[in-house]
Design a protein around this motif. Structure first.
Motif, short mmCIF file in Angstrom:
data_model
loop_
_atom_site.label_atom_id
_atom_site.label_comp_id
_atom_site.label_asym_id
_atom_site.label_seq_id
_atom_site.Cartn_x
_atom_site.Cartn_y
_atom_site.Cartn_z
N ALA A 74 0.27 -1.18 -0.09
CA ALA A 74 0.06 -0.09 0.18
C ALA A 74 0.75 1.36 0.02
O ALA A 74 0.89 2.19 -0.58
CB ALA A 74 -1.11 -0.30 1.37
N THR A 75 1.98 1.30 0.97
CA THR A 75 2.67 2.17 0.36
C THR A 75 3.48 2.38 -0.46
O THR A 75 3.80 4.10 -0.67
CB THR A 75 4.21 2.02 1.46
N PHE A 76 3.60 2.01 -1.73
CA PHE A 76 3.77 2.08 -2.80
C PHE A 76 2.94 2.33 -3.68
O PHE A 76 3.23 2.81 -4.67
CB PHE A 76 4.78 1.26 -3.31
N VAL A 77 2.14 2.11 -3.49
CA VAL A 77 1.07 2.55 -4.87
C VAL A 77 0.46 3.60 -4.45
O VAL A 77 0.35 4.29 -5.28
CB VAL A 77 -0.49 1.45 -4.13
N LYS A 78 0.78 4.30 -2.74
CA LYS A 78 -0.57 5.42 -2.67
C LYS A 78 0.74 6.55 -3.15
O LYS A 78 2.00 6.14 -3.05
CB LYS A 78 -0.06 6.00 -1.47
N GLY A 79 0.44 7.75 -3.92
CA GLY A 79 1.16 8.26 -4.76
C GLY A 79 1.85 7.58 -6.19
O GLY A 79 3.62 8.48 -6.40
N SER A 80 1.40 6.95 -6.55
CA SER A 80 1.97 6.14 -7.51
C SER A 80 1.24 6.61 -8.58
O SER A 80 -0.30 5.76 -8.60
CB SER A 80 2.97 5.29 -7.42
N GLU A 81 1.24 5.44 -9.80
CA GLU A 81 0.59 4.94 -10.70
C GLU A 81 0.06 3.14 -10.57
O GLU A 81 -0.60 2.68 -11.58
CB GLU A 81 0.94 5.39 -12.08
#
Length: 177
Positions: free
Chosen positions: A108-115
């Motif tokens: 979830a940390t990597f998905v948030k703020g990215s495509e």
């Protein structure tokens, strides 16, 4: 007073030998045991959903949208036992996975703020995914059944029974989609 220690060990499939050798008292897994000395109880059923950050991308709609997206994936996804439909999903994700992690929370940390997108069980929506949007997959994935496993040696142990009862009671809210 007896002490209590909880160790969480990441595993793609529970190590039955650890349960049989009493190195692990309880395991949680989507895999049903195939040993007559390993007991289990169904905790809940779930389905996979695709999570994404709506501030950085639009929702995927078509199979091509899913196939061409970039993903955050789990490091233990490869080689998992899967149905033909699930293999199709795994192949699409594996081909386009740009980040691999060993926990759902990190995904979830990597998905948030990215495509980037992540395909995870829907009941994890409170594990960092609550600030993301999700959509159903364009494929019909196999439902996920989470189980609790233990060695039959502990079947009638009062402390073990109490612990298992607490776990089952805590998952009652997850029993329906």
């Amino acid at each position: 007073m007896a002490s209590f220690r909880l160790n969480i060990l990441p595993s793609r499939k529970p190590n039955i030998e650890q349960l049989q050798q009493h190195n692990v008292d309880v395991a949680f897994s989507p895999f049903a045991p195939d040993h007559n000395d390993i007991m289990s109880v169904r905790l809940f059923d779930d389905v996979a959903r695709c999570y994404y950050d709506p501030a950085y991308r639009s929702p995927p709609v078509t199979e091509q949208d899913f196939d061409n997206a970039r993903y955050v994936g789990l490091s233990f996804t490869k080689g998992a036992s899967a149905s033909q439909t699930d293999k199709r999903i795994i192949q699409a994700i594996d081909a386009n996975t740009v980040i691999r992690t060993n926990s759902f929370a990190t995904m979830a940390t990597f998905v948030k703020g990215s495509e980037l997108m992540a395909i995870v069980p829907s009941k994890l929506n409170t594990l960092g995914f609550e600030h993301l949007d999700s959509v159903a997959l364009p494929y019909q994935p196999t439902p996920i059944t989470m189980r609790m496993l233990w060695h039959k040696k502990y079947q009638k142990d009062p402390k073990h029974q109490w612990f298992r009862e607490q776990v089952v009671a805590s998952t009652d809210i997850f029993r329906t989609y």
